[in-house]
Design an enzyme around this catalytic site. Structure first.
Site, PDB file in Angstrom:
ATOM      1  CE  LYS B  80      -3.980   1.667   2.781  1.00  0.00           C
ATOM      2  NZ  LYS B  80      -4.829   1.336   3.964  1.00  0.00           N
ATOM      3  CB  SER B 155      -8.089   3.158   2.949  1.00  0.00           C
ATOM      4  OG  SER B 155      -7.285   2.464   3.888  1.00  0.00           O
ATOM      5  CB  SER B 179      -8.458   0.310   5.823  1.00  0.00           C
ATOM      6  OG  SER B 179      -9.142   1.537   5.762  1.00  0.00           O
TER       7      SER B 179
END
Lengths: 95, 487, 474
Positions: B80, B155, B179
């Site tokens: 990420k 996310s 997330s």
């Protein structure tokens, strides 16, 4: 709980975020909704309940007073948007 | 095709010298070329660096290194866009970081490297991990591989999409209010949020410090166990990291659910759950029962206060954590006549709408005169929510719930109604507030369109091993993890 | 109406640690800009703080030295404000649960002992340093993250001089305790001064003015001496005071209102989620307590009382701790501490200064000074001889007795030899001898001088005088 019609300009200034008039209007409305929603918490009686700041309670997490290598001046300044004389350059600070 | 293998499948072939790390890496790069134009999971890929790492892994393999010693040796894993990797960007899908390159490696990065992983490619996310759809990225949205019109969740939407689109063998994300688990559910992979303190946060750009936790997104439970094992453990650089032993998560897999007590929280099974999700969940509960689990209804009375508590605690912490993005030491600067206007201009221009919204909310709830009413009260309710978990765990070993009330929604659908977006996190948020561990794994699909549905299992603190064992037993008894999105 | 000043001080001093508060960078002054920095103290994305245990020990130690409570629970908080020298745009500090609370400092002032109550002493991280140029400012983060103790006093001070003495006493205490070097030149101590005035004897507080960031004690004194009359004159002229922050202009010698910032401060303190709370246990505190030292005032009082030495001498031993320690060893079992103090201060200290050496470099034991004073007191050697013995001790070490022996410095009191020298002096100098006989008593001094000369200083002057008188009076 507090009033919801908060002063968006005051809070945005505290947060140091410039907002356009459109953003101010939109955020005011949206944050008003959200603050209205979080008023739910008023329903609960929290008398005598300890506030929780950490998910896993521990204490006295410390390190020994030992010097570790720093990074190079070049690496420290490598990301600076503006630098001179090995300093991070900012607009003149009036103290 | 190499890219279709699971992480463990690839590791076995690397260990047997049937394929090289370079071939595996190249397979990912080829796959990205083939599908990422449609999925848009990746923000950038440093191909030379990736192949260089793969060659280094091959050199180690040639010298006799084994996967017993380094379980991820030569395995391409994506990250990420908020992990600090020395010399690499970490944009957090925000404009504000500009051309920032990290001067250091975070602990998770170091540990994954020590385990032999090839860390390549930064995957998309909601800006600063604030969002549930990966639409809040300054670099464009990521698409759900099952239906490109739909969001991948967030996310860590880029991580979930990249794993499901078979562009990498696993991806590392973060979970502050769901997330990891929510995008895993919406894309149809396994997402694990470890117990707070289990994985170091050093080198992870912070959203909400007391809630953030790093975890893996992977194709199946075993892959998740391998990735967690490589990352977990005490880190002296993170004062909130807990010094407990890390068990062998892979060795703990296997067996059925005999004697396992699973709790169904009454308050999670609310009206408003999508019927397809509810049906799949009910079926999953039956499956667990068939595997030998005892199902008990439990009550977690403060569940409905989770979202409100979360949006006060998380935004308050974020308002301070994101203050450092000020255009002085790194990142994009928008000039001003004095520091004040420089800050306002830089942050006004650099942050996206959702980030501004949350920083302003967090600033407000901490401000003079409001602290007690909002922040302090939320911290107290957080205690009540944690007690719900403690009480439930007195009678059951784990809780099972749907991960998300509804399958992936269409892009743009909720962008103008942040509160509705926040409420969709209702099942995942309490786990972060309580600090315990949770996993989401596929438990079926909706009919038309065919969209994945996630089953969430929440475990006791530091019992990731048990969580993985339950998830593995369920997964092995069901076909869902073998389903692949057609791209 | 008569007014009185009400003054409180917030004193920030850098703690004497090897490394910074939350990272391993060196806590060191004078390095090239931005070289003692790392991702943590630069506030890079993703970094986390880990507290320095030594800084916490020094904070607790300061608490004990200032007679504070050291509570069983303390924590860190974030203080949010944007400033270019604040690397994270929040400062880690201690807000509602500081590491030490409620103490007091006693110090000498105006011929007596005054007491200032201490509200708290809490730990925080220092910020970077802003350098100002014509068009821009530039920030050096070497200082960012250095552990800083903020010592907050109650508004118990009543004058500029009193504030000045308090600050000096505080500084002495911190240096004594090894807590801080308090080097003003290096900016290790900085003060915020809160000043108000009120009708003398009143109990309510007036409108408070804060003067921030003072870095010399004399500046604090001058600023108070300017600000107090300013406030009184304003009130007497019928004006009103506003609560504000003022800046001290050291060149002009005035305070001036700082341009009212367009935005009020709202620090939005909240518990630092990256740091766990502090719960010092008994063993940890006991270890800290073992580092407690005697404070300057107590030491001065003890030296004066126990050893009967003048206040001035006691001050020397308070100001120079190693010298005082040497003195205390030298006087063990001695009957004449005052004489020993004289030797230590007038001779030893002077020589150390001249040669640029320290107590640690000495080639002799403290007991040697005790012996030296003893053999002077018993008349074994003269004080002139004593100087020679001391010079030899300082140069080459040894024991006074051995030096006296080697150099033949012992005074001669033996009557046979003295009688001979005296008779020779009388015979050789009939004039002065007659003068003496004729009642000119002073004339004996000349003869005495001749005998001392003949004995090369070894004759005991007292015995010489007696012998001469005896012989002359026949």
């Amino acid at each position: 709980m507090a009033d919801n019609d908060f002063d968006i300009q005051y809070v945005a200034n505290l947060a140091r975020i410039a907002l356009s008039p459109e953003e101010e209007g939109k955020l005011s409305t949206q944050l008003g909704d959200i603050l209205g929603y979080v008023k739910k918490l008023e329903e609960l009686d929290v008398t005598g309940v300890e506030p929780m700041a950490h998910a896993v309670p521990m204490a006295n997490v410390l390190r020994a007073d030992e010097v570790q290598p720093s990074i190079s001046q070049e690496a420290a300044l490598a990301n600076a948007p503006r630098q001179a004389n090995s300093l991070f350059v900012v607009p003149k600070i009036v103290e | 095709m190499l890219h279709e293998l699971t992480l463990c499948g690839l590791a076995a072939k690397l260990d047997a010298r049937e394929v090289s790390a370079r071939e595996a890496m190249q397979a990912c790069l080829d796959r990205i070329d083939a599908v990422d134009g449609r999925v848009s999971a990746f923000m950038s890929v440093d191909r030379d660096d990736a192949l260089g790492q793969a060659d280094a892994a091959d050199a180690a393999l040639a010298k006799g290194a084994t996967h017993a010693g380094q379980p991820l040796l030569g395995v391409p894993v994506s990250m990420k866009d908020l992990f600090c990797i020395r010399g690499q960007p970490a944009n957090c899908s925000s404009k504000i970081l500009g051309d920032f390159r990290s001067p250091y490696d975070g602990t998770v990065v170091r540990k994954l490297r020590d385990a032999g992983a090839v860390l390549f490619g930064r995957v998309n996310m909601d800006e600063f991990a604030m969002g549930s759809s990966t639409e809040n990225s300054a670099f464009g949205r990521t698409h759900n591989p099952w239906d490109l019109e739909r969001v991948p969740g967030g996310s860590s939407g880029g991580s979930a999409a990249a794993v499901v689109a078979q562009e990498c063998f696993g991806s590392i994300g973060t979970d502050t209010g769901g997330s990891i688990r929510q995008p895993a559910a919406l894309c149809g992979c396994v997402g694990l949020k470890p117990t707070y303190g289990r994985v170091s946060r050093y080198g992870v750009v912070a959203f909400a410090s007391s809630l953030d936790q790093v975890g893996p997104l992977a194709r199946d439970v075993r892959d998740s166990a391998v990735l967690l094992g490589a990352m977990a453990g005490h880190d002296p650089r993170d004062s909130t990291s807990v010094p407990t032993e890390v068990p062998d998560y892979v060795a703990g897999l296997g067996g059925d659910l005999k004697g396992i007590r699973l709790g169904l929280p009454r308050e999670y099974l609310i009206d408003g759950i999508d019927p397809g999700v509810r049906a799949a969940f009910d079926e999953a509960v039956k499956q667990c029962e068939a595997l030998g689990a005892e199902i008990h209804e439990v009550s977690m009375p403060h569940t409905e206060y989770g979202v409100a508590t979360y949006y006060i605690v998380a935004t308050a912490e974020a308002s301070a954590n994101l203050a450092r993005f000020d255009g002085i030491r790194y990142g994009d600067r928008v000039d001003g006549d004095d520091p004040f206007s420089l800050y306002c201009n830089t942050r006004g221009r650099g942050f996206g709408e959702e980030v501004k919204r949350r920083i302003i909310l967090g600033t407000y709830v901490l401000s003079s005169g409001y602290y007690d009413a909002y922040y302090l009260r939320a911290q107290k309710v957080r205690t009540l929510i944690k007690r719900d978990f403690e009480q439930a765990f007195e009678s059951v070993d784990a809780l099972i719930t749907p991960t998300v009330p509804a399958p992936a929604f269409k892009a743009g659908e909720k962008m103008d109604d942040p509160l509705q977006m926040y409420l969709s996190d209702i099942f995942t948020i309490s786990c972060n507030l309580a600090g315990t561990c949770g996993i989401s794994l596929p438990c079926g699909f909706t009919g038309d369109p065919k969209l994945p549905i996630g089953l969430q299992i929440l475990g006791k603190p530091f019992e990731e091993s048990r969580l993985l064992q339950i998830a593995h037993a369920y997964e092995q008894a069901t076909p869902w993890h073998r389903e692949r999105a057609v791209l | 109406m008569e007014y009185e000043a009400v003054i409180g001080l917030e004193t920030h001093c850098q703690l004497k640690t090897n490394s910074k508060m939350f990272c391993g960078c060196a806590n060191e002054f004078g390095a090239e800009p931005n070289t003692n920095v790392c991702p943590v103290c630069l506030g890079m994305p993703g970094v986390l703080p880990v507290p320095n245990e030594r800084a916490l020990q020094l904070t607790a130690l300061t608490g004990y030295l200032l007679n504070c409570e050291v509570p069983g629970f303390a924590k860190f908080d974030r203080k949010n404000y944007f400033y270019p020298d604040v690397c994270k745009d929040y400062q880690i500090t201690q807000y509602d649960f500081p590491s030490t609370t409620t103490g007091q400092v006693d110090f000498e002032f105006g011929g007596g002992i005054e007491r200032v109550r201490i509200t708290r002493a809490h730990l925080e991280e220092d910020v970077g340093k802003n350098n100002h140029f014509a068009q821009h400012s530039g920030v050096d983060f070497n200082r960012a993250g250095v552990p800083l103790l903020e010592i907050v006093s109650e508004p118990d001070l009543r004058s500029a001089d009193m504030a000045y003495e308090y600050l000096n006493s505080l500084k002495d205490i911190l240096i004594y305790g090894g807590v801080s070097d308090c080097d003003m030149e290096k900016g290790m101590v900085r003060c915020d001064v809160n000043i108000s005035v009120r009708p003398k004897g009143g109990s309510e507080l007036g409108v408070k003015v804060e003067i921030k960031n003072m870095n010399t004690f004399s500046g604090v004194r001058r600023a108070i001496n300017y600000e107090v009359p300013r406030q009184i004159e304003t009130l007497e002229a019928g004006g009103t005071l506003v609560q504000e922050t003022r800046r001290w202009d050291d060149v002009a010698g005035i305070t001036e209102s700082m341009r009212t910032k367009e935005h009020a401060h709202d620090y939005r303190y909240f518990p630092e989620p990256d740091l766990m709370p502090l719960k010092p246990d008994e063993a940890w505190l006991a270890e800290v307590r073992s580092q407690i030292v005697e404070l300057p005032l107590a030491r001065k009082q003890r030296f004066a009382k126990d050893y009967g030495i003048p206040a001035q001498d006691a001050d020397v031993f308070v100001g120079n701790v190693p010298l005082g320690g040497f003195f205390e060893q030298a006087i063990e079992g001695a009957s004449n501490p005052k004489a020993i103090a004289n030797w230590v201060i007038n001779n030893l200290q002077a020589r150390l200064t001249e040669t640029g050496t320290t107590i640690g470099d000495l080639k002799f034991e403290p007991s040697a000074i005790r012996e030296l004073v003893a053999i002077i007191d018993t008349g074994t050697i003269s004080s002139t001889g004593g100087q020679e013995v001391f010079a030899e001790l300082f140069e080459n070490g040894g024991s006074p007795a051995a030096i006296v022996e080697d150099r033949g410095l012992a005074q001669v009191s033996d009557s046979g030899e003295l009688d001979k020298w005296c008779q020779e002096a009388i015979d050789a100098n009939p004039g002065p001898a007659d003068d003496f006989r004729n009642g000119k008593e002073n004339a004996i001094n000349f003869l005495k001088g001749q005998v001392m000369k003949a004995s090369r200083g070894k004759a005991n002057p007292q015995v010489v005088g007696e012998t001469l008188a005896k012989l002359l009076k026949g």
